[in-house]
Design a protein around this motif. Sequence first.
Motif, PDB file in Angstrom:
ATOM      1  N   HIS A   1       0.792  -1.123  -0.090  1.00  0.00           N
ATOM      2  CA  HIS A   1      -0.077   0.017   0.027  1.00  0.00           C
ATOM      3  C   HIS A   1       0.882   1.365   0.037  1.00  0.00           C
ATOM      4  CE1 HIS A   1      -2.376  -3.120   2.534  1.00  0.00           C
ATOM      5  NE2 HIS A   1      -3.160  -3.037   1.266  1.00  0.00           N
ATOM      6  N   LYS A   2       2.273   1.103  -0.187  1.00  0.00           N
ATOM      7  CA  LYS A   2       2.967   2.420   0.125  1.00  0.00           C
ATOM      8  C   LYS A   2       2.820   3.207  -1.133  1.00  0.00           C
ATOM      9  CE  LYS A   2       7.921   3.204   0.506  1.00  0.00           C
ATOM     10  NZ  LYS A   2       9.436   2.674   0.731  1.00  0.00           N
ATOM     11  N   PHE A   3       2.735   4.441  -0.623  1.00  0.00           N
ATOM     12  CA  PHE A   3       2.662   5.606  -1.604  1.00  0.00           C
ATOM     13  C   PHE A   3       1.133   5.595  -2.290  1.00  0.00           C
ATOM     14  CE2 PHE A   3       7.351   5.394  -1.672  1.00  0.00           C
ATOM     15  CZ  PHE A   3       7.446   6.403  -0.773  1.00  0.00           C
ATOM     16  N   ARG A   4       0.275   4.928  -2.165  1.00  0.00           N
ATOM     17  CA  ARG A   4      -1.013   4.879  -2.958  1.00  0.00           C
ATOM     18  C   ARG A   4      -1.873   6.249  -2.163  1.00  0.00           C
ATOM     19  NH1 ARG A   4      -4.031  -1.126  -2.957  1.00  0.00           N
ATOM     20  NH2 ARG A   4      -2.427  -2.355  -4.347  1.00  0.00           N
ATOM     21  N   ALA A   5      -1.748   6.248  -0.882  1.00  0.00           N
ATOM     22  CA  ALA A   5      -2.380   7.556  -0.347  1.00  0.00           C
ATOM     23  C   ALA A   5      -1.826   7.742   0.967  1.00  0.00           C
ATOM     24  CB  ALA A   5      -3.887   7.203  -0.494  1.00  0.00           C
ATOM     25  N   ARG A   6      -1.968   8.931   1.606  1.00  0.00           N
ATOM     26  CA  ARG A   6      -1.556   9.216   2.987  1.00  0.00           C
ATOM     27  C   ARG A   6      -2.633   8.253   3.699  1.00  0.00           C
ATOM     28  NH1 ARG A   6       3.491  10.972   3.608  1.00  0.00           N
ATOM     29  NH2 ARG A   6       4.003  12.805   2.180  1.00  0.00           N
ATOM     30  N   SER A   7      -2.135   8.156   5.041  1.00  0.00           N
ATOM     31  CA  SER A   7      -3.105   7.178   6.043  1.00  0.00           C
ATOM     32  C   SER A   7      -4.405   8.021   6.461  1.00  0.00           C
ATOM     33  CB  SER A   7      -2.287   6.673   7.093  1.00  0.00           C
ATOM     34  OG  SER A   7      -2.104   7.945   7.904  1.00  0.00           O
ATOM     35  N   TRP A   8      -4.452   9.218   6.129  1.00  0.00           N
ATOM     36  CA  TRP A   8      -5.462  10.162   6.638  1.00  0.00           C
ATOM     37  C   TRP A   8      -6.238  10.800   5.519  1.00  0.00           C
ATOM     38  CZ3 TRP A   8      -3.872  14.662   4.327  1.00  0.00           C
ATOM     39  CH2 TRP A   8      -2.404  14.869   4.052  1.00  0.00           C
ATOM     40  N   GLU A   9      -5.764  10.200   4.034  1.00  0.00           N
ATOM     41  CA  GLU A   9      -6.514  10.690   2.944  1.00  0.00           C
ATOM     42  C   GLU A   9      -7.749   9.733   2.645  1.00  0.00           C
ATOM     43  OE1 GLU A   9      -3.278  12.943   0.162  1.00  0.00           O
ATOM     44  OE2 GLU A   9      -3.173  10.919  -0.066  1.00  0.00           O
ATOM     45  N   GLY A  10      -8.739  10.427   1.906  1.00  0.00           N
ATOM     46  CA  GLY A  10      -9.756   9.446   1.478  1.00  0.00           C
ATOM     47  C   GLY A  10     -10.747   9.149   2.677  1.00  0.00           C
ATOM     48  N   ALA A  11     -11.645   8.323   2.554  1.00  0.00           N
ATOM     49  CA  ALA A  11     -12.529   7.720   3.554  1.00  0.00           C
ATOM     50  C   ALA A  11     -12.077   6.404   3.965  1.00  0.00           C
ATOM     51  CB  ALA A  11     -13.862   7.653   2.807  1.00  0.00           C
ATOM     52  N   LEU A  12     -12.527   6.446   5.351  1.00  0.00           N
ATOM     53  CA  LEU A  12     -12.274   5.153   5.903  1.00  0.00           C
ATOM     54  C   LEU A  12     -13.746   4.391   6.456  1.00  0.00           C
ATOM     55  CD1 LEU A  12      -9.604   3.866   6.906  1.00  0.00           C
ATOM     56  CD2 LEU A  12      -9.977   4.887   9.337  1.00  0.00           C
ATOM     57  N   VAL A  13     -13.975   3.421   5.449  1.00  0.00           N
ATOM     58  CA  VAL A  13     -15.313   2.933   5.776  1.00  0.00           C
ATOM     59  C   VAL A  13     -15.404   1.785   6.814  1.00  0.00           C
ATOM     60  CG1 VAL A  13     -17.259   1.852   4.490  1.00  0.00           C
ATOM     61  CG2 VAL A  13     -15.660   3.563   3.429  1.00  0.00           C
ATOM     62  N   PRO A  14     -15.785   1.615   7.791  1.00  0.00           N
ATOM     63  CA  PRO A  14     -15.957   0.485   8.638  1.00  0.00           C
ATOM     64  C   PRO A  14     -16.814  -0.689   7.955  1.00  0.00           C
ATOM     65  CG  PRO A  14     -17.453   2.085   9.340  1.00  0.00           C
ATOM     66  CD  PRO A  14     -16.863   2.644   8.297  1.00  0.00           C
ATOM     67  N   THR A  15     -16.248  -1.820   7.924  1.00  0.00           N
ATOM     68  CA  THR A  15     -17.073  -2.772   7.243  1.00  0.00           C
ATOM     69  C   THR A  15     -16.544  -4.505   7.949  1.00  0.00           C
ATOM     70  OG1 THR A  15     -17.443  -4.181   5.159  1.00  0.00           O
ATOM     71  CG2 THR A  15     -15.270  -3.424   5.377  1.00  0.00           C
ATOM     72  N   VAL A  16     -16.664  -5.603   7.344  1.00  0.00           N
ATOM     73  CA  VAL A  16     -16.312  -6.839   7.808  1.00  0.00           C
ATOM     74  C   VAL A  16     -15.489  -7.562   7.031  1.00  0.00           C
ATOM     75  CG1 VAL A  16     -17.375  -8.896   8.852  1.00  0.00           C
ATOM     76  CG2 VAL A  16     -18.596  -6.814   8.876  1.00  0.00           C
ATOM     77  N   CYS A  17     -14.502  -8.316   7.618  1.00  0.00           N
ATOM     78  CA  CYS A  17     -13.758  -9.096   6.703  1.00  0.00           C
ATOM     79  C   CYS A  17     -14.367  -9.942   5.945  1.00  0.00           C
ATOM     80  CB  CYS A  17     -12.435  -9.779   7.630  1.00  0.00           C
ATOM     81  SG  CYS A  17     -11.375 -10.712   6.717  1.00  0.00           S
ATOM     82  N   PRO A  18     -14.199 -10.576   4.760  1.00  0.00           N
ATOM     83  CA  PRO A  18     -14.902 -11.408   3.792  1.00  0.00           C
ATOM     84  C   PRO A  18     -14.322 -12.877   3.753  1.00  0.00           C
ATOM     85  CG  PRO A  18     -13.447 -10.216   2.500  1.00  0.00           C
ATOM     86  CD  PRO A  18     -13.211  -9.563   3.651  1.00  0.00           C
ATOM     87  N   PHE A  19     -13.527 -12.941   4.732  1.00  0.00           N
ATOM     88  CA  PHE A  19     -12.816 -14.635   4.618  1.00  0.00           C
ATOM     89  C   PHE A  19     -13.662 -15.513   5.617  1.00  0.00           C
ATOM     90  CE2 PHE A  19     -10.053 -11.656   2.423  1.00  0.00           C
ATOM     91  CZ  PHE A  19      -9.784 -12.568   1.267  1.00  0.00           C
ATOM     92  N   CYS A  20     -12.989 -15.522   7.010  1.00  0.00           N
ATOM     93  CA  CYS A  20     -13.389 -16.719   7.559  1.00  0.00           C
ATOM     94  C   CYS A  20     -14.373 -16.404   8.483  1.00  0.00           C
ATOM     95  CB  CYS A  20     -12.011 -17.303   8.477  1.00  0.00           C
ATOM     96  SG  CYS A  20     -11.780 -16.346   9.797  1.00  0.00           S
ATOM     97  N   SER A  21     -15.093 -17.278   9.477  1.00  0.00           N
ATOM     98  CA  SER A  21     -16.053 -17.031  10.150  1.00  0.00           C
ATOM     99  C   SER A  21     -15.776 -16.217  11.435  1.00  0.00           C
ATOM    100  CB  SER A  21     -17.004 -18.273  10.356  1.00  0.00           C
ATOM    101  OG  SER A  21     -15.994 -19.264  11.162  1.00  0.00           O
ATOM    102  N   VAL A  22     -14.694 -16.088  11.761  1.00  0.00           N
ATOM    103  CA  VAL A  22     -14.467 -15.248  13.094  1.00  0.00           C
ATOM    104  C   VAL A  22     -15.007 -13.925  13.088  1.00  0.00           C
ATOM    105  CG1 VAL A  22     -12.485 -14.141  14.292  1.00  0.00           C
ATOM    106  CG2 VAL A  22     -11.961 -16.488  13.445  1.00  0.00           C
ATOM    107  N   GLY A  23     -15.194 -13.181  11.922  1.00  0.00           N
ATOM    108  CA  GLY A  23     -15.758 -12.132  11.863  1.00  0.00           C
ATOM    109  C   GLY A  23     -15.196 -10.800  12.390  1.00  0.00           C
TER     110      GLY A  23
END
Length: 791
Positions: free
Chosen positions: A213-235
Amino acid sequence: MDITIDGRPLTIDRPMSILEAARLAGVDIPTLCWHPRVSILGACRLCMIEIVGMNRLLAACTTRVADKMEILTDTPALRKVRQTMLELLLCQHPMDCPTCVKGGACELQALAYKWSAPVNRFPENPGAYPPVDVSPFIERDSRKCVLCRRCVRVCHEVRGVTVLGAMHRGHLKEIGTYFAQPLNRDFRDPYNCEFCGACIDICPVGALNSRQHKFRARSWEGALVPTVCPFCSVGCLISLQVKENELVQSRPRGGLNNHDQACFRGRFAVDFVNSPRRVAGPLLRRDGVLVPVDAATGVAALAGQVRPETAVMALVSPRLTQEETADLVDAMAQLFPRGDVRAVCTMGLNAADIPLGIGARPWRDLEEADLIVTAGLDLTQSAPVAGVRIRTGRAAGGGRLAVLDARDTLLGSEADLWLRPAGAHLPAVLAALGGLLVAEHPERLAVRPDAALAAIFAAAPPAAVEAAAGLEPGSLRSLAAQIAAAKTPIFVANRGWFDPSGQVPRLLVEVDRLLAGTDSKGIVFLRTDCNSRGTAELVAAAEPEIDGEPEVLIVVAADPLGTAIPGSSFESWTRSAKFLVVVESTLTPTAEAAHLVLPLRAFAEKDGTFVAGNGVVQHLKAALASRATVPPLRATLTAIAAGLGRDVTFDSTESPRKPRWSPPERPSAALVPRAGTARCLHLRWSPLVDHRVRIVPEADRIFPGPALEVHPGDLAGLGLAEGGQARITSGPAEVTVPVRADWRTPRGQLYLPLDPGDQRLSAFVRAAVRPEGWPLACIELTGLAPAAELR
């Protein structure tokens, strides 16, 4: 305790450090090395404070409060000390904030603005260590390191992996890996990096970064959208950083299920959303090649294959949301007179069969149980965050841990009792364990076994099972005694071994019911997909309309040819269907074999709900705007209905169906292996790897292909060589695979991990495995030169 901080009175009702008390009082004390998730070190010396009556400065993070204590946090002497410490840190730190990945989110940068002197009295002397690409996903820049050792502590204490450490002494000290080992070694090594990214998250400066993810964007740029991991069932809860409708990176966030932790998939593999292998529009097979077509042409091709008497089946993946699965169940019932819906999980098992009547347990029980028994699974691979929860509980003084696993794993090395039966003997071990509980601890039983279960236990005498499985005499008796003595034992399992008939979870259910009665509550079954439990509940409520093989098969977000158990009905239906339709977001092996491919939105492009393995309903939130050619699943189903000349209505209520749970199937005594088994090849799955992981750039560097795993001490006796090839023959089946010397493999045993995408291995297992699903016995091995060509 009554204390005073900078003249503010404060009452403390529990022991804590001065730093914690100051934060409760709203007083800011600067620090770099302190973090609430790890132990206290006191390395940065920025949190120095004064206590009235003492003639020296103390570190606030390591000093406990005491009654009547008067604390000063901001005096001329303290300001001078903090300025000096920052000057010493900054003179060895590169001043490249405008180009640093951490710029704008760097804790040292923020402290320098607030506390440092206008001019540094010390000459600049940045470290001589250049940035190191320690793995395909993590970059280390020791010049920027402030030696706070947060990364070392989170690696050791939270993740339980001893990868990072402080190397050398004095001004040469740096954070590195032991013996300078790179982190791109075999991911299956339990003592190597899990690539969870916890060290990146906890680093206060730009010393540890994500290369992906290096240099794709600053950590504070864009939007931070809360969601859920799409892989295992731990959730696990995650946040997706999005800039200009492109997924930048994924970060774990706090939640009951994961406590700010993630695994490789949740941290790095979500990049499959950006893959060029995404399905952007309908594809129709013409002259043996999938070519782009418009939606109307694709739907017409499907409609031309369907008659009222046509048997149509939908295979639905637990990667769909609850709402999508409900829509699919509704559509199949209304559009096809002979329609059926089956749920298939990542390992090609029927998701509706997985719960087996097992109730959901909160993941916090893994931290609070007085005894945890894991059976045949490596949590480092299958559910790393669940393993973190177990290690967190034990670090806090929790209960005992017993591990039933032949291979050398991280949890096994930490267990209080570690039994190492080969994968083939695990059901027999569990049956013998149940028999010992009945025979020697009747006072602990809530119910007595019925005649059928008693016969299964009788078919597995402990002494014979211990001899066949290579266990120490009396070890099963010791485990049975620990289980009987525990007040809240928890059994943890999944299907990491080649166990298509589900004997391991079924036997665990029976053992737990002996202890808990008819309401089995002591089982944690770690399902392989994010919505396995919710999908099972919805599909179990659907009425099956067909028997036998379908003529038209609609596969939605599943990959039977890439992940199904070789020889399973799911794989057979996919290969034999006259017309195969795949609704998918990426080109999977099943999609590449389809007659028609329809696009599907990825998890980051839709709203909905998942039901985690512990029964918690979690909300998925769209972070990206989907492409115009990728409609939601409901729109796709509506278009199919229109092409068939029919109407479909969708139930708008939330989960209106009640699952028709049938009683869980009982284990079979015929599947208990007997002693004297000849040379066996034990098969196991690689549950971390599916097509979404494989298409992530650089993933192949940490997920090596399948190979025959042999203990180094057994190579010569078998005529094999490290780096060479081995021809494995079992009856008419034959396959050639690389040989990998693996010290975690027990002496005298052979293991073959089944890569979901390797069609050669799938074909071999399909032709060679016995119907009951146990490992391949009486195999023949032939060592070949390293240059031998794979077949």
